[in-house]
Motif scaffolding. Structure first.
Motif, mmCIF file in Angstrom:
data_model
loop_
_atom_site.group_PDB
_atom_site.id
_atom_site.type_symbol
_atom_site.label_atom_id
_atom_site.label_comp_id
_atom_site.label_asym_id
_atom_site.label_seq_id
_atom_site.Cartn_x
_atom_site.Cartn_y
_atom_site.Cartn_z
ATOM 1 N N GLY A 2 0.819 -1.205 0.000
ATOM 2 C CA GLY A 2 0.000 0.000 0.000
ATOM 3 C C GLY A 2 0.854 1.255 0.000
ATOM 4 N N GLY A 4 0.958 5.725 0.677
ATOM 5 C CA GLY A 4 0.365 6.951 1.188
ATOM 6 C C GLY A 4 0.307 7.959 0.074
ATOM 7 N N THR A 5 -0.020 9.189 0.418
ATOM 8 C CA THR A 5 -0.106 10.218 -0.617
ATOM 9 C C THR A 5 1.275 10.750 -0.949
ATOM 10 N N THR A 101 -2.990 -3.269 -3.298
ATOM 11 C CA THR A 101 -4.080 -2.612 -2.585
ATOM 12 C C THR A 101 -3.561 -2.195 -1.224
ATOM 13 N N GLY A 102 -4.330 -1.369 -0.526
ATOM 14 C CA GLY A 102 -3.948 -0.992 0.823
ATOM 15 C C GLY A 102 -4.220 0.469 1.102
ATOM 16 N N PRO A 103 -3.749 0.942 2.253
ATOM 17 C CA PRO A 103 -4.011 2.321 2.651
ATOM 18 C C PRO A 103 -3.505 3.325 1.618
ATOM 19 N N ALA A 104 -4.290 4.379 1.425
ATOM 20 C CA ALA A 104 -3.912 5.446 0.495
ATOM 21 C C ALA A 104 -4.648 6.713 0.910
ATOM 22 N N ASP A 106 -6.674 9.280 2.700
ATOM 23 C CA ASP A 106 -7.626 9.169 3.807
ATOM 24 C C ASP A 106 -8.554 7.965 3.659
ATOM 25 N N GLY A 107 -8.083 6.939 2.981
ATOM 26 C CA GLY A 107 -8.887 5.736 2.774
ATOM 27 C C GLY A 107 -8.017 4.579 2.358
ATOM 28 N N ALA A 108 -8.541 3.777 1.443
ATOM 29 C CA ALA A 108 -7.796 2.602 0.996
ATOM 30 C C ALA A 108 -8.173 2.246 -0.432
ATOM 31 N N THR A 110 -9.051 -0.608 -2.562
ATOM 32 C CA THR A 110 -9.564 -1.929 -2.220
ATOM 33 C C THR A 110 -9.507 -2.918 -3.381
ATOM 34 N N ILE A 141 -12.682 7.046 4.335
ATOM 35 C CA ILE A 141 -12.984 6.848 5.766
ATOM 36 C C ILE A 141 -14.128 7.755 6.153
#
Length: 141
Positions: A2, A4-5, A101-104, A106-108, A110, A141
């Protein structure tokens, strides 16, 4: 894997996801090196490059959660006698994104689904292109 930004590069969450996925995947790196761009570099493109393209966003929310479907385009641009290397790179890109896939933000992310590809030969400048489209599902989220 995953992500992040990458707001430091001025990228959206989806652009950052694509960029980070492709620039850390060994199979993609083996074929295109570090030639993954959100905007064309000054001085022109190398012989094989990946361009992160347009993105369409559709609301996919339901009563329980906020969600978006991002229809993202990626374009391989190359010079050379054939499409073989480009098709191998396109397959590596597909495999990389569909498995990531994974966190990204403010969400994820999927799910990533390959939607289509189109091979093109430009007669004016001798470039070859493969345009790919992916459906990327983002749950907020």
């Amino acid at each position: 894997m995953g992500v992040g930004t990458r707001s430091d590069l001025g990228m959206s969450v989806i652009q950052a996801f694509i960029y980070n996925s492709l620039t850390t995947a060994p199979a993609v790196i083996d074929l295109v090196g570090d030639a993954v761009y959100d905007a064309a570099p000054q001085g022109g493109l190398p012989d094989l490059a990946v361009m992160i393209g347009a993105e369409e966003v559709l609301d996919a929310s339901d009563i329980l959660a906020s969600a978006r479907l991002h229809r993202a385009e990626i374009e391989l641009v190359g010079r050379g006698a054939g499409f073989s290397t480009m098709k191998n790179a396109a397959d590596a890109i597909r495999a990389c994104l569909e498995s990531d896939t994974g966190p990204a933000g403010d969400g994820a992310i999927t799910r990533v689904r390959f939607h289509r590809a189109q091979s093109l030969r430009e007669t004016s400048d001798g470039l070859r292109r493969i345009r790919m489209r992916f459906d990327i599902f983002f749950d907020g989220i």
